[in-house]
Write an enzyme that holds these catalytic residues in place. Structure first.
Site, mmCIF file in Angstrom:
data_model
loop_
_atom_site.group_PDB
_atom_site.id
_atom_site.type_symbol
_atom_site.label_atom_id
_atom_site.label_comp_id
_atom_site.label_asym_id
_atom_site.label_seq_id
_atom_site.Cartn_x
_atom_site.Cartn_y
_atom_site.Cartn_z
ATOM 1 N N TYR A 121 0.865 -1.193 0.000
ATOM 2 C CA TYR A 121 0.000 0.000 0.000
ATOM 3 C C TYR A 121 0.900 1.242 0.000
ATOM 4 C CZ TYR A 121 -3.824 2.925 1.888
ATOM 5 O OH TYR A 121 -4.795 3.877 2.079
ATOM 6 N N ARG A 223 9.310 -18.293 11.374
ATOM 7 C CA ARG A 223 8.381 -17.355 12.018
ATOM 8 C C ARG A 223 7.268 -18.016 12.811
ATOM 9 N NH1 ARG A 223 11.540 -12.869 12.138
ATOM 10 N NH2 ARG A 223 12.378 -12.464 10.072
HETATM 11 C C1 FAD Z 1 14.230 -15.236 15.391
HETATM 12 C C2 FAD Z 1 14.850 -14.319 14.366
HETATM 13 C C3 FAD Z 1 15.639 -13.265 14.748
HETATM 14 C C4 FAD Z 1 16.207 -12.408 13.802
HETATM 15 N N1 FAD Z 1 16.984 -11.345 14.223
HETATM 16 C C5 FAD Z 1 17.492 -10.495 13.299
HETATM 17 C C6 FAD Z 1 18.276 -9.354 13.702
HETATM 18 O O1 FAD Z 1 18.502 -9.133 14.881
HETATM 19 N N2 FAD Z 1 18.752 -8.518 12.746
HETATM 20 C C7 FAD Z 1 18.545 -8.750 11.406
HETATM 21 O O2 FAD Z 1 19.007 -7.967 10.575
HETATM 22 N N3 FAD Z 1 17.807 -9.813 11.002
HETATM 23 C C8 FAD Z 1 17.284 -10.683 11.902
HETATM 24 N N4 FAD Z 1 16.526 -11.747 11.488
HETATM 25 C C9 FAD Z 1 16.293 -11.918 10.040
HETATM 26 C C10 FAD Z 1 17.151 -13.073 9.455
HETATM 27 O O3 FAD Z 1 18.535 -12.782 9.592
HETATM 28 C C11 FAD Z 1 16.802 -13.286 7.980
HETATM 29 O O4 FAD Z 1 17.093 -12.105 7.267
HETATM 30 C C12 FAD Z 1 15.341 -13.624 7.776
HETATM 31 O O5 FAD Z 1 14.939 -14.637 8.655
HETATM 32 C C13 FAD Z 1 15.129 -14.086 6.338
HETATM 33 O O6 FAD Z 1 15.736 -15.338 6.189
HETATM 34 P P1 FAD Z 1 16.346 -15.797 4.809
HETATM 35 O O7 FAD Z 1 17.395 -14.839 4.333
HETATM 36 O O8 FAD Z 1 16.783 -17.222 4.996
HETATM 37 O O9 FAD Z 1 15.025 -15.780 3.872
HETATM 38 P P2 FAD Z 1 14.869 -15.372 2.351
HETATM 39 O O10 FAD Z 1 15.326 -13.977 2.123
HETATM 40 O O11 FAD Z 1 13.465 -15.725 1.961
HETATM 41 O O12 FAD Z 1 15.832 -16.316 1.599
HETATM 42 C C14 FAD Z 1 15.606 -17.727 1.555
HETATM 43 C C15 FAD Z 1 16.926 -18.390 1.236
HETATM 44 O O13 FAD Z 1 17.331 -17.971 -0.082
HETATM 45 C C16 FAD Z 1 18.737 -17.787 -0.103
HETATM 46 N N5 FAD Z 1 19.020 -16.381 -0.412
HETATM 47 C C17 FAD Z 1 18.119 -15.378 -0.583
HETATM 48 N N6 FAD Z 1 18.741 -14.253 -0.913
HETATM 49 C C18 FAD Z 1 20.058 -14.531 -0.948
HETATM 50 C C19 FAD Z 1 21.217 -13.760 -1.214
HETATM 51 N N7 FAD Z 1 21.169 -12.486 -1.546
HETATM 52 N N8 FAD Z 1 22.407 -14.366 -1.124
HETATM 53 C C20 FAD Z 1 22.507 -15.664 -0.803
HETATM 54 N N9 FAD Z 1 21.439 -16.454 -0.535
HETATM 55 C C21 FAD Z 1 20.239 -15.891 -0.611
HETATM 56 C C22 FAD Z 1 19.254 -18.198 1.272
HETATM 57 O O14 FAD Z 1 19.569 -19.549 1.256
HETATM 58 C C23 FAD Z 1 18.066 -17.980 2.161
HETATM 59 O O15 FAD Z 1 18.080 -18.771 3.336
HETATM 60 C C24 FAD Z 1 15.970 -12.626 12.408
HETATM 61 C C25 FAD Z 1 15.174 -13.694 12.018
HETATM 62 C C26 FAD Z 1 14.609 -14.534 12.970
HETATM 63 C C27 FAD Z 1 13.725 -15.685 12.515
#
Ligand code: FAD
Length: 301
Positions: A121, A223
């Site tokens: 939005y 999540r």
């Molecule tokens: C309990 C909890 C606490 C958290 N605390 C923090 C925090 O304090 N600060 C903070 O900044 N974040 C925090 N996060 C966010 C976390 O670090 C991830 O950014 C978020 O969970 C998204 O996960 P993801 O990157 O695996 O997912 P997605 O972005 O959906 O990616 C899925 C998968 O695709 C691959 N991928 C996607 N993009 C790329 C890329 N550019 N390069 C390489 N591989 C890629 C990876 O394998 C990734 O696991 C937290 C998350 C959780 C669940």
């Protein structure tokens, strides 16, 4: 009100004109189409569209495994095999498009999941509604003493009441100022893209979010987990209920091999083996850090 009257009218129009289709239909998911499931005090998730079902996963898998899949008894067995062995691409054959209404601070966590398509939005174009997330009293809690990234005991009495008053008062005051700034009565009126900057992070936003099942499971694993903040977890929980009806075999496999599963380091497996052999393994002789030992014990208990 979760859905605006305009949104409800649009949904009613769509529901009033069902069409027959040759496309794959998941009966469980059809029941969720156009239904807004309430989340938090003003939020919701609703399925706008979807593609595929359990059979779409096995159909794709059979392209890659061909005759080899004969050894797997049925669709459910094959789906469980795929999930167990991290063969993830067949799960990407299913997609879902959601309409989500959520507080901005929840959206900030959600948007970190990059493997989805989002359209939000526009608060440059439109005026935001006076809708703010105010936690229910049982969710107004103190900083956790054991987890720097979490909450502990619920606040009590006067302190809880004072916190809620501050949250409500600040939200309303900020919105009053927002309205005053954009108003064009007797003044030019500030641009909406600028006026929004004083609004707090508990204001609601909305977006369309489209994701494939593999990446949705990844989102849900992180999540719907106890370590996730309550306010995003309730959205993940609502989505789990939807996915359970959409792809029941895949969801069951996800529950077994991801959501309810634990991962052990090589060191932890070694400790477990020593324990099973009757050795008294302790924090002192386990070779792990204090925190890892605590986490390992939590898994066993
Ligand atoms: C309990 C909890 C606490 C958290 N605390 C923090 C925090 O304090 N600060 C903070 O900044 N974040 C925090 N996060 C966010 C976390 O670090 C991830 O950014 C978020 O969970 C998204 O996960 P993801 O990157 O695996 O997912 P997605 O972005 O959906 O990616 C899925 C998968 O695709 C691959 N991928 C996607 N993009 C790329 C890329 N550019 N390069 C390489 N591989 C890629 C990876 O394998 C990734 O696991 C937290 C998350 C959780 C669940």
């Amino acid at each position: 009100m979760p859905l605006s009257p305009e949104q409800q009218a649009e949904i009613d129009t769509l529901r009033a004109s069902p069409r027959s289709t040759l496309r794959t239909v998941s009966e469980g998911m059809e029941r969720h189409l156009y239904t807004a499931h309430p989340v938090l005090d003003h939020g919701f998730v609703r399925v706008v569209d979807y593609m595929g079902d359990d059979a779409a996963i096995t159909q794709a898998a059979r392209v890659s495994y061909g005759k080899g899949t004969r050894s797997v008894q049925n669709d459910e067995g094959l789906i469980r095999y795929l999930m167990r062995h991290w063969h993830s691409t067949p799960f990407e054959m299913c997609e879902v498009k959601l309409h989500v209404k959520l507080p901005v601070f929840v959206a900030r966590q959600w948007i970190r999941h990059r493997t989805a398509n989002v359209n939000e939005y526009s608060a440059r174009y439109s005026i935001l509604d006076r809708e703010f997330y105010i936690p229910a009293p049982e969710h107004v809690a103190a900083q956790s003493e054991v987890n720097n990234q979490g909450r502990g005991d619920t606040l009590q009495g006067d302190e809880a009441a004072r916190v809620l008053e501050i949250l409500k008062g600040d939200s309303m005051r900020a919105y009053d100022h927002y309205e005053q700034m954009i108003s064009q009565e007797g003044q030019q009126g500030l641009a909406r893209e600028l006026a929004r900057m004083n609004l707090p992070a508990n204001i609601y936003t909305q977006w369309y979010w489209k994701v494939d099942l593999h990446n949705l499971f990844h989102f849900l694993r992180l999540r719907a987990d106890a370590h996730a903040q309550y306010e995003i977890r309730v959205y993940a929980d609502a989505l789990c209920e939807i996915v359970k009806d959409w792809v029941p075999f895949a969801y069951k496999a996800f529950e077994d091999y991801r959501l309810g599963a634990v991962s052990l380091s090589a060191q932890m497996v070694d400790c477990l083996k020593r324990m099973l052999n009757g050795e008294a393994v302790t924090e002192e002789n386990c070779g792990m850090s204090k925190r890892e030992w605590r986490e390992f014990k939590a898994v066993l208990e």
